[in-house]
Design an enzyme around this catalytic site. Structure first.
Site, PDB file in Angstrom:
ATOM      1  N   ASP A 179      51.243   0.937   1.977  1.00 43.45           N
ATOM      2  CA  ASP A 179      51.962   1.261   0.737  1.00 43.45           C
ATOM      3  C   ASP A 179      52.681   2.604   0.859  1.00 43.45           C
ATOM      4  O   ASP A 179      52.123   3.581   1.362  1.00 43.45           O
ATOM      5  CB  ASP A 179      50.982   1.336  -0.429  1.00 43.45           C
ATOM      6  CG  ASP A 179      50.258   0.020  -0.674  1.00 43.45           C
ATOM      7  OD1 ASP A 179      50.086  -0.739   0.293  1.00 43.45           O
ATOM      8  OD2 ASP A 179      49.867  -0.231  -1.820  1.00 43.45           O
ATOM      9  N   HIS A 181      54.997   3.401  -2.092  1.00 38.54           N
ATOM     10  CA  HIS A 181      55.078   3.672  -3.535  1.00 38.54           C
ATOM     11  C   HIS A 181      56.066   4.779  -3.886  1.00 38.54           C
ATOM     12  O   HIS A 181      55.747   5.733  -4.600  1.00 38.54           O
ATOM     13  CB  HIS A 181      53.695   4.015  -4.090  1.00 38.54           C
ATOM     14  CG  HIS A 181      52.847   2.810  -4.364  1.00 38.54           C
ATOM     15  ND1 HIS A 181      53.209   1.837  -5.268  1.00 38.54           N
ATOM     16  CD2 HIS A 181      51.653   2.405  -3.837  1.00 38.54           C
ATOM     17  CE1 HIS A 181      52.294   0.891  -5.296  1.00 38.54           C
ATOM     18  NE2 HIS A 181      51.334   1.194  -4.432  1.00 38.54           N
ATOM     19  N   ASP A 208      54.592  -2.997  -1.253  1.00 44.48           N
ATOM     20  CA  ASP A 208      54.464  -1.903  -2.220  1.00 44.48           C
ATOM     21  C   ASP A 208      55.330  -0.720  -1.820  1.00 44.48           C
ATOM     22  O   ASP A 208      54.855   0.409  -1.664  1.00 44.48           O
ATOM     23  CB  ASP A 208      53.001  -1.486  -2.381  1.00 44.48           C
ATOM     24  CG  ASP A 208      52.262  -2.380  -3.372  1.00 44.48           C
ATOM     25  OD1 ASP A 208      52.799  -3.448  -3.726  1.00 44.48           O
ATOM     26  OD2 ASP A 208      51.142  -2.028  -3.776  1.00 44.48           O
ATOM     27  N   HIS A 241      53.706  -5.099  -5.961  1.00 42.36           N
ATOM     28  CA  HIS A 241      54.641  -4.311  -6.756  1.00 42.36           C
ATOM     29  C   HIS A 241      56.091  -4.709  -6.517  1.00 42.36           C
ATOM     30  O   HIS A 241      56.979  -4.169  -7.199  1.00 42.36           O
ATOM     31  CB  HIS A 241      54.455  -2.817  -6.480  1.00 42.36           C
ATOM     32  CG  HIS A 241      53.348  -2.197  -7.261  1.00 42.36           C
ATOM     33  ND1 HIS A 241      53.539  -1.505  -8.436  1.00 42.36           N
ATOM     34  CD2 HIS A 241      52.008  -2.193  -7.049  1.00 42.36           C
ATOM     35  CE1 HIS A 241      52.383  -1.079  -8.901  1.00 42.36           C
ATOM     36  NE2 HIS A 241      51.426  -1.491  -8.077  1.00 42.36           N
ATOM     37  N   HIS A 292      49.622  -8.151   2.516  1.00 43.30           N
ATOM     38  CA  HIS A 292      49.475  -6.989   1.640  1.00 43.30           C
ATOM     39  C   HIS A 292      48.089  -6.843   1.039  1.00 43.30           C
ATOM     40  O   HIS A 292      47.464  -5.790   1.134  1.00 43.30           O
ATOM     41  CB  HIS A 292      50.511  -7.037   0.514  1.00 43.30           C
ATOM     42  CG  HIS A 292      50.381  -5.882  -0.429  1.00 43.30           C
ATOM     43  ND1 HIS A 292      50.748  -4.598  -0.079  1.00 43.30           N
ATOM     44  CD2 HIS A 292      49.901  -5.795  -1.691  1.00 43.30           C
ATOM     45  CE1 HIS A 292      50.500  -3.785  -1.084  1.00 43.30           C
ATOM     46  NE2 HIS A 292      49.988  -4.476  -2.081  1.00 43.30           N
ATOM     47  N   ASP A 592      22.274   8.529 -24.212  1.00 44.86           N
ATOM     48  CA  ASP A 592      22.987   7.678 -25.161  1.00 44.86           C
ATOM     49  C   ASP A 592      24.490   7.948 -25.104  1.00 44.86           C
ATOM     50  O   ASP A 592      25.302   7.030 -25.261  1.00 44.86           O
ATOM     51  CB  ASP A 592      22.468   7.913 -26.578  1.00 44.86           C
ATOM     52  CG  ASP A 592      21.082   7.338 -26.795  1.00 44.86           C
ATOM     53  OD1 ASP A 592      20.688   6.448 -26.015  1.00 44.86           O
ATOM     54  OD2 ASP A 592      20.379   7.788 -27.732  1.00 44.86           O
ATOM     55  N   GLU A 676      68.384  -8.632 -29.867  1.00 43.38           N
ATOM     56  CA  GLU A 676      67.108  -8.608 -29.159  1.00 43.38           C
ATOM     57  C   GLU A 676      65.956  -8.363 -30.131  1.00 43.38           C
ATOM     58  O   GLU A 676      64.893  -8.981 -30.013  1.00 43.38           O
ATOM     59  CB  GLU A 676      67.137  -7.520 -28.078  1.00 43.38           C
ATOM     60  CG  GLU A 676      68.058  -7.847 -26.916  1.00 43.38           C
ATOM     61  CD  GLU A 676      68.255  -6.667 -25.981  1.00 43.38           C
ATOM     62  OE1 GLU A 676      68.591  -6.891 -24.809  1.00 43.38           O
ATOM     63  OE2 GLU A 676      68.093  -5.510 -26.438  1.00 43.38           O
TER      64      GLU A 676
END
Length: 753
Positions: A179, A181, A208, A241, A292, A592, A676
């Site tokens: 990748d 990107h 990607d 992607h 990929h 908690d 639209e």
């Protein structure tokens, strides 16, 4: 004499003993220090990945919601149908494509003042190299050359098979990159360190290329240019992607429209088509499979090699088209309810490739057909599809008998199979992927490996599956492979082996989450196919930082993102805390607190370990949760002059709102037109069973159009959301005057729909 000589030895021994103890103490301290740093690094990594995958889940859910609306909406006229066609995919009919071939770039003039790179076709190596240098100097390629390059790329990709086959016999070595990107610095660094593409230096880029980074356009132009210059040595695989629906959320669509304001829509339409033509995998020397994402227990390479990949427009959902009016009338005449059959596929592009015979699934795979992908998709087949499957089985059985009898097999390219789905002359339908074709592609683009045996749905990402070592072993043995190279996941060192070193993850975008967060890497394969990993950091600033400084910097960035995530769910957290506070004391235990936070965010993080960084003040392992929520909001409230509950909603939904805006903006103009807005509102009103006239819709659109320019931009869209939420909050406050305690973070607001 003896005593005088033994004294120095005794002192030396004592000094040595002290030195050994000091060395052991320093070593123990150093190991403990490094262990703590490693623990902090792993926690930071978990935060980044959990937030990233949560965003992918939101994208899938949002797309499914709009797809549901579209699938259950009956267009009343041609304009409404055209709008739905544009909402999730650009119209790419044959006549439009022919027109685009001659007009997309030839009609665009390049001014004399343009000083950027110029391209002429066929491309030469020097032009591709000059393109890299121009982008390094922050120059922009003119839209004419972008469209021309995309057109030539589309022509080349359409001639390639689904699975490319490359050999180390023709190159010294093959370099596989993961990748990128949109990070151009990493691509330039790879070329600088490993060398530019050439006949002796082949490359495979494993998907990607776009999204998240700011230079996705430049990366695509460089990769496409070198692919055209060296078509036999430079190969590209499709990633998850390379999908126009994913691009709406993760930045690539916005980047294109920002850089090319005039011709951005044409570029996006062409890119959508180019992405569909990208090959699905690459096979090196018939022994190393490069794809990929990953595989599943039903991945069939023969099936993948024969399907028409151009039909897979988006992997987010297997979109289906409503039945034509003619078919509905026939069903009404036959007194058959329309719900008895699944709607036929719709609004995917028509394929222009020669279809080949899809591989028939074996019975042992059929029972697993619904497992790998967690994204819903209709499963029933109509009569026409069943007859096609029957003809496919007969054809394949006849072919097998011919081969056993010694007759030559029928070549794949001679004549399309009867199954090769073409447009029905009566219905005029366009080619669509079958459910199995779509699922096979989703699995190889979205799946991730896991340490456990077996195969299960990848609910973390929202698509694909998790596959175990046994699944990998079965696929490698079935196809006589020795290694699977995949990308898709960011790794701290840029790479990672798993499944007994049979699966290699390679990720080439360094500093992916934050500067110093991870290294980039690529792998080199020689004739022996022994993987040689090369790691790097493209950012020079990271070399000036110590390990502690890098981890602290990345950790602060991750915690800042996590605090925003917590603030975005303040109301839900408050409700969950109150469940643990049965006595209404305003105090809960830290255990908690950890359980409540996980039940709201579902990130799977080690909250007890992160508590010191997220909870500053606590006494006796107890927490005043209202005070903690107030302190959590201070940073965001100091930057925005908005009420706390409103800001919380904007933080939680901004990405979704921006994605919704781009979906409604079907022509990628950067504005929502009145038409639209009207068509989208009809979708919502149909879903909610609200009867609203066109005049009311127009009045609503004008109320959102604050500057009265006749269209709605992204700021007006977000502002309208804020005002509506503020009005709802004020209405709830007036209806419940007793709820005046602002320390609760305000009354909980319903999620916008």
């Amino acid at each position: 004499m003896g005593s005088s000589t033994s004294a120095p030895h005794r002192f030396a021994f004592q000094n040595a003993e002290h030195a050994f103890k000091a060395a052991a103490l320093i070593q123990r301290w150093y190991r403990r220090y490094m262990a703590r740093l490693e623990m902090r690094r792993r926690c930071t990594w978990s935060i980044f990945q959990s937030i990233e995958y949560a965003g992918q889940q939101d994208q899938v859910k949002l797309h499914d919601f709009f797809s549901y609306l579209v699938d259950h909406f009956t267009p009343r006229n041609h304009n409404e149908r055209d709008f739905l066609n544009r909402m999730f995919t650009e119209e790419r009919f044959a006549q439009d494509s022919e027109m685009e071939k001659s007009s997309d770039f030839e009609s665009i003039e390049v001014p004399d003042s343009y000083t950027g790179p110029r391209l002429s076709f066929p491309l030469l190596p020097d032009q591709a190299t000059a393109l890299v240098e121009a982008f390094r100097l922050k120059q922009q390629l003119h839209a004419r050359y972008v469209l021309n390059l995309l057109y030539e790329t589309r022509k080349h990709l359409a001639q390639l098979p689904n699975i490319n086959r490359v050999s180390t016999c023709y190159s010294e070595e093959i370099t596989v990159c993961g990748d990128l990107h949109g990070q151009l610095d990493d691509l330039i660094f790879i070329f600088y360190k490993n060398g530019l593409p050439s006949p002796e230096r082949a490359y495979v880029f494993n998907g990607d290329f776009v999204d998240r980074g700011k230079e996705s356009v430049e990366i695509l132009m460089v990769l496409f240019a070198f692919m055209l210059v060296y078509p036999k040595e430079f190969h590209l695989n499709r990633g998850n992607h390379e999908d126009h629906m994913v691009n709406l959320r993760y930045g690539f669509t916005k980047e294109v429209l920002h850089k090319y304001k005039t011709h951005g829509k044409k570029i996006l339409r062409t890119l959508q088509d180019v992405f569909c033509w990208l090959p699905l995998a690459t096979l090196v020397d018939e022994k190393v499979l490069v794809l990929h994402g990953g595989i599943s227990d039903r991945t069939d390479l023969e099936f993948l090699a024969k399907l028409d990949r151009h039909k897979i427009v988006s992997t987010l959902r297997c979109k289906m088209r409503k039945e034509s009016t003619k078919q509905e009338e026939e069903k009404k005449t036959a007194n058959q309810p329309s719900s008895a059959q699944e709607p036929t596929p719709w609004f995917l592009p028509q394929s222009r490739s020669l279809p080949s015979t899809p591989f028939h699934l074996r019975p042992d795979k059929a029972h697993r057909a619904g497992r790998s992908c967690s994204i819903p998709c209709p499963g029933a087949l109509d009569r026409q599809e069943l007859s096609r499957h029957a003809r496919r089985s007969v054809d394949l059985e006849l072919e097998r008998c011919r081969q056993q009898a010694g007759f030559p097999g029928i070549k794949e390219s001679e004549e399309p199979s009867p199954l090769a789905s073409g447009p029905d002359p009566e219905s005029g339908e366009l080619l669509e992927p079958t459910q199995e074709e779509w699922r096979q592609v989703v699995d190889i683009l979205w799946s991730d490996p896991m340490a456990q045996e077996g195969c299960k749905a990848n609910t973390v990402r929202g698509g694909g599956c998790y596959f175990g070592p046994d699944v990998t072993e079965q696929l490698l043995e079935r196809y006589s492979l020795q290694l699977l190279i995949r990308s898709h996941e960011c790794k701290p060192e840029g790479y990672e082996f798993c499944h007994n070193r049979k699966v290699l993850t390679i990720f080439s975008a360094s500093n992916y989450y934050e500067v110093g967060s991870n290294r980039g890497a690529y792998v080199k394969l020689g004739p022996s196919l022994t993987p040689h990993i090369v790691q790097y950091q493209a950012n020079k600033g990271t070399h000036l930082l110590t390990m502690r400084q890098r981890i602290s910097r990345v950790e602060e960035s991750a915690l800042r993102a996590l605090r925003k995530k917590l603030f975005a769910h303040s109301s839900d957290l408050l409700d969950e805390f109150k469940k643990h506070d049965a006595d209404k004391t305003g105090i809960i235990s830290l255990s908690d607190w950890a359980a409540a936070v996980e039940s709201v965010l579902h990130l799977g993080l080690p909250w007890r370990m992160l508590r010191p960084q997220l909870v500053n003040s606590s006494t006796d392992n107890m927490l005043e949760y209202k005070t903690w929520l107030e302190s959590l909001a201070k940073e965001q409230l100091s930057r925005e002059n908005i009420q706390s509950s409103l800001l919380e909603k904007l933080y939680r939904n901004r990405s979704n709102l921006e994605t919704i805006f781009r979906i409604i903006d079907s022509d990628h103009s950067g504005f929502i037109s009145l038409d639209e807005f009207r068509q989208t509102w009809k979708l919502f009103s149909s879903h909610m069973n609200i009867d609203i006239s066109d005049n009311c819709i127009c009045d609503l659109a004008r109320s959102i159009d604050f500057n009265k320019d006749g269209q709605i931009d992204i700021n007006e869209f977000l502002e309208a959301f804020r005002l509506v939420e503020q009005s709802c909050s004020e209405g709830r406050d007036s209806a419940c005057p007793q709820s005046t305690d602002t320390s609760d973070g305000g009354p909980s607001s319903p999620d916008p729909h």
